[in-house]
Scaffold this active site. Structure first.
Site, PDB file in Angstrom:
ATOM      1  N   ARG A  84     -27.958 -20.210  17.861  1.00 27.45           N
ATOM      2  CA  ARG A  84     -28.573 -21.528  18.076  1.00 27.45           C
ATOM      3  C   ARG A  84     -29.043 -21.678  19.519  1.00 27.45           C
ATOM      4  O   ARG A  84     -29.994 -22.363  19.816  1.00 27.45           O
ATOM      5  CB  ARG A  84     -27.617 -22.636  17.673  1.00 27.45           C
ATOM      6  CG  ARG A  84     -27.347 -22.619  16.167  1.00 27.45           C
ATOM      7  CD  ARG A  84     -26.440 -23.738  15.750  1.00 27.45           C
ATOM      8  NE  ARG A  84     -26.090 -23.662  14.334  1.00 27.45           N
ATOM      9  CZ  ARG A  84     -24.910 -23.277  13.887  1.00 27.45           C
ATOM     10  NH1 ARG A  84     -23.945 -22.926  14.725  1.00 27.45           N
ATOM     11  NH2 ARG A  84     -24.674 -23.239  12.602  1.00 27.45           N
ATOM     12  N   ASP A 145     -20.361 -29.230   9.971  1.00 28.35           N
ATOM     13  CA  ASP A 145     -19.300 -28.218   9.997  1.00 28.35           C
ATOM     14  C   ASP A 145     -18.006 -28.803   9.416  1.00 28.35           C
ATOM     15  O   ASP A 145     -17.273 -28.130   8.684  1.00 28.35           O
ATOM     16  CB  ASP A 145     -19.066 -27.756  11.442  1.00 28.35           C
ATOM     17  CG  ASP A 145     -20.367 -27.419  12.136  1.00 28.35           C
ATOM     18  OD1 ASP A 145     -20.939 -26.371  11.829  1.00 28.35           O
ATOM     19  OD2 ASP A 145     -20.840 -28.223  12.973  1.00 28.35           O
ATOM     20  N   HIS A 173     -21.282 -26.709  18.228  1.00 29.27           N
ATOM     21  CA  HIS A 173     -21.885 -26.489  16.906  1.00 29.27           C
ATOM     22  C   HIS A 173     -22.547 -25.109  16.971  1.00 29.27           C
ATOM     23  O   HIS A 173     -23.764 -24.976  17.082  1.00 29.27           O
ATOM     24  CB  HIS A 173     -22.908 -27.583  16.595  1.00 29.27           C
ATOM     25  CG  HIS A 173     -23.677 -27.322  15.336  1.00 29.27           C
ATOM     26  ND1 HIS A 173     -23.090 -27.243  14.098  1.00 29.27           N
ATOM     27  CD2 HIS A 173     -25.003 -27.086  15.119  1.00 29.27           C
ATOM     28  CE1 HIS A 173     -24.003 -26.980  13.186  1.00 29.27           C
ATOM     29  NE2 HIS A 173     -25.176 -26.870  13.782  1.00 29.27           N
TER      30      HIS A 173
HETATM   31  P1  NAD Z   1     -38.257 -28.417  11.091  1.00 28.14           P
HETATM   32  O1  NAD Z   1     -39.004 -27.418  11.895  1.00 28.14           O
HETATM   33  O2  NAD Z   1     -38.489 -28.486   9.614  1.00 28.14           O
HETATM   34  O3  NAD Z   1     -38.523 -29.889  11.667  1.00 28.14           O
HETATM   35  C1  NAD Z   1     -38.488 -30.182  13.015  1.00 28.14           C
HETATM   36  C2  NAD Z   1     -39.589 -31.182  13.282  1.00 28.14           C
HETATM   37  O4  NAD Z   1     -39.514 -31.533  14.665  1.00 28.14           O
HETATM   38  C3  NAD Z   1     -41.002 -30.620  13.035  1.00 28.14           C
HETATM   39  O5  NAD Z   1     -41.721 -31.490  12.144  1.00 28.14           O
HETATM   40  C4  NAD Z   1     -41.631 -30.602  14.423  1.00 28.14           C
HETATM   41  O6  NAD Z   1     -43.024 -30.873  14.407  1.00 28.14           O
HETATM   42  C5  NAD Z   1     -40.838 -31.737  15.093  1.00 28.14           C
HETATM   43  N1  NAD Z   1     -40.898 -31.723  16.558  1.00 28.14           N
HETATM   44  C6  NAD Z   1     -41.038 -30.675  17.405  1.00 28.14           C
HETATM   45  N2  NAD Z   1     -41.087 -31.110  18.672  1.00 28.14           N
HETATM   46  C7  NAD Z   1     -40.968 -32.448  18.644  1.00 28.14           C
HETATM   47  C8  NAD Z   1     -40.967 -33.467  19.625  1.00 28.14           C
HETATM   48  N3  NAD Z   1     -41.130 -33.171  20.913  1.00 28.14           N
HETATM   49  N4  NAD Z   1     -40.830 -34.749  19.229  1.00 28.14           N
HETATM   50  C9  NAD Z   1     -40.707 -35.063  17.926  1.00 28.14           C
HETATM   51  N5  NAD Z   1     -40.714 -34.150  16.939  1.00 28.14           N
HETATM   52  C10 NAD Z   1     -40.831 -32.862  17.287  1.00 28.14           C
HETATM   53  O7  NAD Z   1     -36.713 -28.213  11.420  1.00 28.14           O
HETATM   54  P2  NAD Z   1     -35.449 -28.813  10.631  1.00 28.14           P
HETATM   55  O8  NAD Z   1     -35.015 -27.819   9.639  1.00 28.14           O
HETATM   56  O9  NAD Z   1     -35.723 -30.221  10.200  1.00 28.14           O
HETATM   57  O10 NAD Z   1     -34.362 -28.768  11.808  1.00 28.14           O
HETATM   58  C11 NAD Z   1     -34.492 -29.593  12.940  1.00 28.14           C
HETATM   59  C12 NAD Z   1     -33.470 -29.225  14.001  1.00 28.14           C
HETATM   60  O11 NAD Z   1     -32.145 -29.509  13.524  1.00 28.14           O
HETATM   61  C13 NAD Z   1     -33.471 -27.734  14.367  1.00 28.14           C
HETATM   62  O12 NAD Z   1     -33.255 -27.603  15.766  1.00 28.14           O
HETATM   63  C14 NAD Z   1     -32.274 -27.191  13.585  1.00 28.14           C
HETATM   64  O13 NAD Z   1     -31.787 -25.998  14.146  1.00 28.14           O
HETATM   65  C15 NAD Z   1     -31.314 -28.352  13.722  1.00 28.14           C
HETATM   66  N6  NAD Z   1     -30.213 -28.432  12.775  1.00 28.14           N
HETATM   67  C16 NAD Z   1     -29.024 -28.893  13.253  1.00 28.14           C
HETATM   68  C17 NAD Z   1     -27.944 -29.070  12.396  1.00 28.14           C
HETATM   69  C18 NAD Z   1     -26.621 -29.575  12.910  1.00 28.14           C
HETATM   70  O14 NAD Z   1     -25.670 -29.587  12.142  1.00 28.14           O
HETATM   71  N7  NAD Z   1     -26.469 -30.002  14.155  1.00 28.14           N
HETATM   72  C19 NAD Z   1     -28.088 -28.760  11.039  1.00 28.14           C
HETATM   73  C20 NAD Z   1     -29.325 -28.279  10.577  1.00 28.14           C
HETATM   74  C21 NAD Z   1     -30.387 -28.116  11.453  1.00 28.14           C
HETATM   75  C1  LMR Z   2     -26.632 -25.390  10.480  1.00 22.65           C
HETATM   76  O1  LMR Z   2     -25.471 -25.361  10.892  1.00 22.65           O
HETATM   77  O2  LMR Z   2     -26.909 -25.212   9.279  1.00 22.65           O
HETATM   78  C2  LMR Z   2     -27.745 -25.682  11.435  1.00 22.65           C
HETATM   79  O3  LMR Z   2     -27.272 -25.807  12.747  1.00 22.65           O
HETATM   80  C3  LMR Z   2     -28.856 -24.733  11.342  1.00 22.65           C
HETATM   81  C4  LMR Z   2     -28.514 -23.436  12.028  1.00 22.65           C
HETATM   82  O4  LMR Z   2     -29.306 -22.989  12.863  1.00 22.65           O
HETATM   83  O5  LMR Z   2     -27.455 -22.890  11.707  1.00 22.65           O
END
Ligand code: NAD
Ligand code: LMR
Length: 317
Positions: A84, A145, A173
């Site tokens: 990540r 998680d 995370h």
């Molecule tokens: P995705 O690529 O489908 O969507 C992300 C969106 O953010 C896109 O539409 C993109 O255009 C937009 N974006 C990019 N820069 C931006 C900005 N400056 N302002 C506003 N929007 C912006 O990705 P996703 O699958 O929806 O995942 C989003 C994020 O969440 C990723 O970083 C992913 O790793 C993270 N994630 C975290 C967890 C967690 O448990 N913490 C879980 C899943 C995913």
């Molecule tokens: C997750 O835990 O599923 C997200 O943080 C996406 C990733 O990059 O693992």
């Protein structure tokens, strides 16, 4: 009498998580069926067409103005083979600039949840570049998680997920997180029992259980070629709901929050702790005994967060 509406910002609203999250919020999954919401949805100009499928803006000031809750999903997801923190340089600069927008334009006392990875470090950067937002109002998502850990235990014991409680996700995370079951319990017909009593296989609890939860995000990316979306959106709703409406009596949840040095975790990191919430405020659960095995794991994930913090600053300089 009808409640006043709450303004909820979702960044990255045209993305995978956004697509699942926005209707959940509109349906009341986050704040309750009786709470009207006004959704502010932000994405970037290249996503404007996808965004037209929902109602939204590519103007960060318009998006942040007056919001009471900000769910920060915007950014770039990791791909197969990446950790990540490999998406660090792309994402921390977004969090630096959006920190200023939130600071200037969000409602006083706005609650912020950072979902985009590296979630803890993005939240820390947001906190550091929005010094007037109280640190108690900035958090990151480790509830996914936490839910995964509950799911593993319920599957192992063949019980309902809702009967398992008080697992803890400590730290980042990331794959160094420490899913801890030492204080977790299961509601059984014979009363509440410790998970350690019901799962007598210590090798599994200290080995495969931990690595499965740590690696679940990577396993989903490998299988789907995309990271988790519905479970992430659902966990974000769980996080905000418990923060705003409170955790049930006797139950704690995991939230990435600003460390005050509790459990000898260095102060000044956004670290996942067990917390209870009441009246819209979280409190770290104090006084849990930490054995030697756990201590090492708490320290390891703290070290990674300190390294990420340094890396984030080097990306911003
Ligand atoms: P995705 O690529 O489908 O969507 C992300 C969106 O953010 C896109 O539409 C993109 O255009 C937009 N974006 C990019 N820069 C931006 C900005 N400056 N302002 C506003 N929007 C912006 O990705 P996703 O699958 O929806 O995942 C989003 C994020 O969440 C990723 O970083 C992913 O790793 C993270 N994630 C975290 C967890 C967690 O448990 N913490 C879980 C899943 C995913
Ligand atoms: C997750 O835990 O599923 C997200 O943080 C996406 C990733 O990059 O693992």
């Amino acid at each position: 009498m009808a409640k006043d509406p709450v303004r909820v910002l979702v960044t990255g609203a045209a993305g995978q998580i956004g697509y699942a999250l926005v209707p959940m919020i509109a349906r009341g999954v986050m704040l309750g069926a009786d709470q009207p919401v006004i959704l502010h949805m932000l994405d970037i100009p290249p996503a404007a067409e996808a965004l037209n499928g929902v109602v939204a803006t590519t103007d960060v000031v318009e998006a942040c103005t007056g919001v009471n809750i900000a769910v920060m999903v915007g950014g770039f997801p990791r791909k197969e083979g990446m950790e990540r923190k490999d998406v660090m340089s792309k994402n921390v600069s977004i969090y630096k600039s959006q920190a200023s927008a939130l600071e200037k334009h969000a409602a006083a006392n706005c609650k912020v949840l950072v979902v985009a990875n590296p979630a803890n470090t993005n939240a820390l950067i947001l906190k550091e570049f929005a010094p007037s937002i109280p640190e108690k109002n900035i958090s990151c998502l480790t509830r996914l998680d936490h839910n995964r850990a509950l799911g593993q235990i319920s599957e192992r014991l063949n019980v309902q997920v809702s009967d398992v409680k008080n697992v803890i996700i400590w730290g980042n995370h990331s794959s160094t997180q420490y899913p801890d079951v030492n204080h977790a319990t299961v509601n059984t017909p014979a009363g509440e029992k410790a998970v350690r009593e019901l799962v007598s296989d210590d090798a599994w609890l200290n080995g495969e259980f931990i690595t499965t939860v740590q690696q679940r995000g990577a396993a989903i990316i490998k299988a789907r070629k995309l990271s988790s979306a519905l479970s992430a959106a659902s966990a974000a709703c769980d996080h905000i709901r418990d923060w705003v409406l409170g955790t049930p009596e006797g139950t704690w949840v995991s939230m990435g929050v600003y460390s005050d040095g509790s459990y000898n975790v260095p102060a000044g990191l956004i670290y996942s702790f067990p917390v209870t919430c009441q009246n819209g405020e979280w409190k770290i659960v104090q006084g849990l005994p930490i054995d030697e095995f756990s201590r090492k794991k708490l320290d390891l994930t703290a070290e990674e967060l300190s390294e990420e913090k340094a890396l984030a600053y080097s990306c911003l300089s």
